[in-house]
Design a protein around this motif. Structure first.
Motif, PDB file in Angstrom:
ATOM      1  N   LEU A   1       0.827  -1.211   0.000  1.00 34.25           N
ATOM      2  CA  LEU A   1       0.000   0.000   0.000  1.00 34.25           C
ATOM      3  C   LEU A   1       0.861   1.261   0.000  1.00 34.25           C
ATOM      4  O   LEU A   1       0.562   2.234  -0.699  1.00 34.25           O
ATOM      5  CB  LEU A   1      -0.933   0.000   1.221  1.00 34.25           C
ATOM      6  N   VAL A   2       1.962   1.229   0.792  1.00 31.72           N
ATOM      7  CA  VAL A   2       2.888   2.367   0.812  1.00 31.72           C
ATOM      8  C   VAL A   2       3.500   2.565  -0.575  1.00 31.72           C
ATOM      9  O   VAL A   2       3.654   3.703  -1.050  1.00 31.72           O
ATOM     10  CB  VAL A   2       3.997   2.164   1.875  1.00 31.72           C
ATOM     11  N   ALA A   3       3.834   1.443  -1.235  1.00 30.02           N
ATOM     12  CA  ALA A   3       4.405   1.526  -2.588  1.00 30.02           C
ATOM     13  C   ALA A   3       3.401   2.133  -3.569  1.00 30.02           C
ATOM     14  O   ALA A   3       3.771   2.946  -4.430  1.00 30.02           O
ATOM     15  CB  ALA A   3       4.826   0.130  -3.054  1.00 30.02           C
ATOM     16  N   ILE A   4       2.131   1.772  -3.440  1.00 29.24           N
ATOM     17  CA  ILE A   4       1.082   2.340  -4.305  1.00 29.24           C
ATOM     18  C   ILE A   4       1.017   3.856  -4.121  1.00 29.24           C
ATOM     19  O   ILE A   4       0.956   4.619  -5.093  1.00 29.24           O
ATOM     20  CB  ILE A   4      -0.287   1.697  -3.990  1.00 29.24           C
ATOM     21  N   ILE A   5       1.048   4.283  -2.838  1.00 27.84           N
ATOM     22  CA  ILE A   5       1.022   5.726  -2.553  1.00 27.84           C
ATOM     23  C   ILE A   5       2.243   6.402  -3.164  1.00 27.84           C
ATOM     24  O   ILE A   5       2.142   7.435  -3.832  1.00 27.84           O
ATOM     25  CB  ILE A   5       0.983   5.975  -1.025  1.00 27.84           C
ATOM     26  N   GLY A   6       3.415   5.795  -2.926  1.00 32.23           N
ATOM     27  CA  GLY A   6       4.668   6.376  -3.417  1.00 32.23           C
ATOM     28  C   GLY A   6       4.699   6.497  -4.935  1.00 32.23           C
ATOM     29  O   GLY A   6       5.018   7.569  -5.476  1.00 32.23           O
ATOM     30  N   PHE A   7       4.351   5.419  -5.641  1.00 32.69           N
ATOM     31  CA  PHE A   7       4.373   5.450  -7.114  1.00 32.69           C
ATOM     32  C   PHE A   7       3.340   6.424  -7.679  1.00 32.69           C
ATOM     33  O   PHE A   7       3.580   7.081  -8.693  1.00 32.69           O
ATOM     34  CB  PHE A   7       4.149   4.037  -7.674  1.00 32.69           C
ATOM     35  N   SER A   8       2.188   6.506  -6.988  1.00 36.20           N
ATOM     36  CA  SER A   8       1.160   7.457  -7.440  1.00 36.20           C
ATOM     37  C   SER A   8       1.713   8.873  -7.440  1.00 36.20           C
ATOM     38  O   SER A   8       1.505   9.642  -8.395  1.00 36.20           O
ATOM     39  CB  SER A   8      -0.073   7.371  -6.522  1.00 36.20           C
TER      40      SER A   8
END
Length: 623
Positions: A166-173
């Protein structure tokens, strides 16, 4: 006292790893669960407001608050690693029950406030992405109730992996958002230099700091580090402290990147185009597509918001479990805990949105941050006291420089948050139709919190830390056995509470009855769970008390005494008379281990209430 998060305590093995990289990797994870609290939806509103009003000027505030957070989280990890106690457990062992009940109540309010921000964030994200009405979005958030239960049953590593995704999704977004926004790099770098454009900027800065440092994260981190099973030697503890600091530094820098990206996005779109009043998350989402010329910008924004809300709500519930178990020594089913926490957040949100409409969500988010601000000092100050205590930290206490730095950080955070709370209350008083109600409710409450905060600050400097009754060992009893007693009757009851008073009470009982008497040791479990559920309670304190009572029995039986035990549940002043009157006892012996201080004031002493309810002689002996 039981282990923190017992179902996953020490479940990750860090020893016997073949390479240094694998050993470091084994320690990595807890800080990522912490980092989501620093990028939850409550932070988004302050970051957007800061960027739209003042451009890049307040980036340095985010950097400073991130450094403060790193210091405080490292202290929290240190407490858990060294003492094998989380912050709630350490508080319970240090403060009186009365103070602990208040601290628990405040911590629960903070969890509810945090969950309110997460519920609203997820609901707004669902609303923006799927055009579902906000109230329905709020209700949909109930459906993730069983997610935590599912994840924790799979093990802590699976939960950490889920949160990291989920953190990666936020970061890539936000990486893509930065590509779309094309911020001015020179102005971004200038924003890292401290400056304060005006008083309005100061208010936003306070909001950013208040939204960044989360009190529940301090409880959570001190527990999560205990999921690692490592060598408990001095060298092993030092290694664990080092690896967890690296873990925290990486994870919190990722959180800083997300918060900075939100502020930079607002500066590069809204501030740049003269839209200085954008502060609502919905407004930010609506203007992204026309300003950036990409339909993906608002979609990624909404996806990141849902991911932030979902990840934060999982860790928030874990923190709630830690706080309840630590302060009350009470365990309830995780799904029950989850529903209670979620309903506390959902019910007010649904009511307020129904009455005032969807435009009020921004104010609700700010209110949640004010509530968190009010509670923050009650987590930070005990933490600094605990990690500075040489005896509690077994030689791993923080040095003078770190202590001074920690107190400076605590002073800054508490002062800024106090100003934020003061300003909010002042605003309510100015706009209220009947301010007299606030003067007799909110204002006295705020003063009460201030007095409690001062008590927590100065109490350790005045009063020496009391040894926890749970650290008392029956094997330390110095008993003076008497072969012949002076009391003709031979059924003697002795009330014990696993404190130093037991030694005096038992010795006096032996002098009365000698080796031939029959002794019944009575102990009453007084936890909240025992008061509510009685003998059906199955919490950690009950198990420990039962074990200690059996140890007393075994030690005394080995010495030739005839001993049996009786465990009661609830208020001693009610339970002990029932046990005595139902039995066939000749005398009851009690040590002066009744309540003291605040608890006397609230509950009264056990002896005073008990002596009028029993029909046999009562011998009260001084400790």
């Amino acid at each position: 006292m039981g282990k923190s998060l017992e179902e996953v305590h020490g479940s990750v093995v860090t020893q016997d790893k073949k390479s240094v990289f694998r050993k470091i990797l084994a320690f990595f994870g807890p800080a990522y669960l912490i980092s989501v609290g620093y990028m939850d939806p409550g932070n988004w509103a302050t970051d957007i407001a800061g960027g739209s009003q003042f451009g890049y000027a307040l980036l340095w505030v985010l950097l400073m608050s991130n450094m403060m957070a790193l210091l405080l989280q490292s202290l929290s990890a240190r407490l858990g690693i060294v003492t094998q106690r989380d912050l709630a457990q350490a508080s319970r062992e240090t403060y009186s029950p009365f103070i602990n009940y208040i601290l628990y109540f405040l911590a629960e309010i903070a969890i509810a406030a945090c969950d309110l921000a997460e519920v609203l964030g997820m609901a707004i994200g669902i609303n923006l992405l799927f055009d579902i009405p906000l109230i329905e979005g709020v209700i949909i958030t109930v459906l993730d109730t069983f997610l935590l239960l599912f994840l924790i049953n799979k093990g802590i590593r699976k939960m950490e992996a889920f949160i990291i995704v989920l953190v990666a999704i936020i970061g890539f977004s936000f990486i893509f958002e930065m590509i779309f926004a094309q911020p001015e790099v020179d102005k971004v770098l200038l924003g890292l230099i401290p400056s304060m454009p005006n008083e309005a900027a100061l208010y936003i800065a306070i909001g950013i700091i208040g939204a960044t440092v989360m009190p529940h994260n301090l409880y959570l981190h001190s527990s999560l580090v205990q999921t690692r099973n490592f060598d408990r030697s001095n060298a092993g503890i030092k290694q664990a402290l080092k690896y967890n600091f690296i873990d925290s530094a990486i994870a919190l820098n990722l959180a800083f990147f997300v918060n900075a990206a939100i502020l930079i996005l607002a500066a590069a779109t809204f501030y740049k185009n003269g839209m200085f009043e954008v502060a609502e998350i919905q407004d930010a989402h609506r203007f992204l597509a026309p300003l950036l010329g990409s339909k993906w910008a608002p979609i990624l924004f909404a996806v990141a918001l849902i991911a932030a809300g979902q990840s934060s709500t999982v860790t928030g519930t874990l923190a709630g479990q830690i706080i309840m178990e630590g302060y009350l020594n009470l365990r309830i089913q995780p799904w029950v805990r989850r529903i209670i926490t979620r309903l506390i957040a959902i019910v007010p949100a649904v009511i307020v949105i129904s009455i005032f409409g969807e435009s009020v969500t921004g104010k609700l988010l700010i209110l949640s941050q004010v509530i968190l601000s009010l509670q923050l000092g009650f987590a930070i100050i005990p933490l600094i006291h605990f990690v500075s205590d040489k005896s509690k930290m077994k030689g791993f206490h923080i040095g003078k420089v770190t202590q001074i730095t920690s107190w400076i950080v605590a002073t800054i955070i508490v002062s800024l948050n106090a100003k934020l709370v003061f300003d909010e209350i002042n605003g309510w008083l100015e706009t209220a139709d009947k301010p007299i109600i606030l003067w007799f409710t909110v204002v006295p409450l705020a003063f009460g919190f201030l007095i409690l905060l001062l008590y927590i600050v100065f109490n350790p400097f005045i009063v020496k830390t009391k040894t926890s009754i749970l650290n008392h060992s029956p094997h330390n009893l110095k008993l003076q056995f008497s072969k012949t007693g002076i009391y003709s009757k031979k059924e003697i009851a002795v009330s014990v509470d696993f404190s130093s008073a037991d030694e005096v009470a038992l010795n006096n009982a032996f002098q009365l009855g000698g080796i031939d008497a029959k002794y019944t040791l009575i102990h009453v479990v007084e936890t909240v769970g025992a008061l509510v559920y009685g003998e059906k309670i199955d919490d950690h304190e009950t198990l420990i008390d039962e074990k200690l009572l059996n140890e007393y029995k075994n030690i005394l039986s080995e010495k030739g005494f005839k001993v049996q035990t009786k465990l009661g549940f609830g208020k001693p002043s009610k339970v002990i008379p029932n046990i005595i009157n139902e039995g066939n006892f000749d005398i009851l012996v009690m040590g002066t281990h009744g309540h003291t201080g605040f608890k006397d004031l609230i509950f009264g002493t056990t002896v005073d209430k008990l002596r009028h309810k029993i029909t046999i002689p009562l011998l009260v002996v001084k400790n």
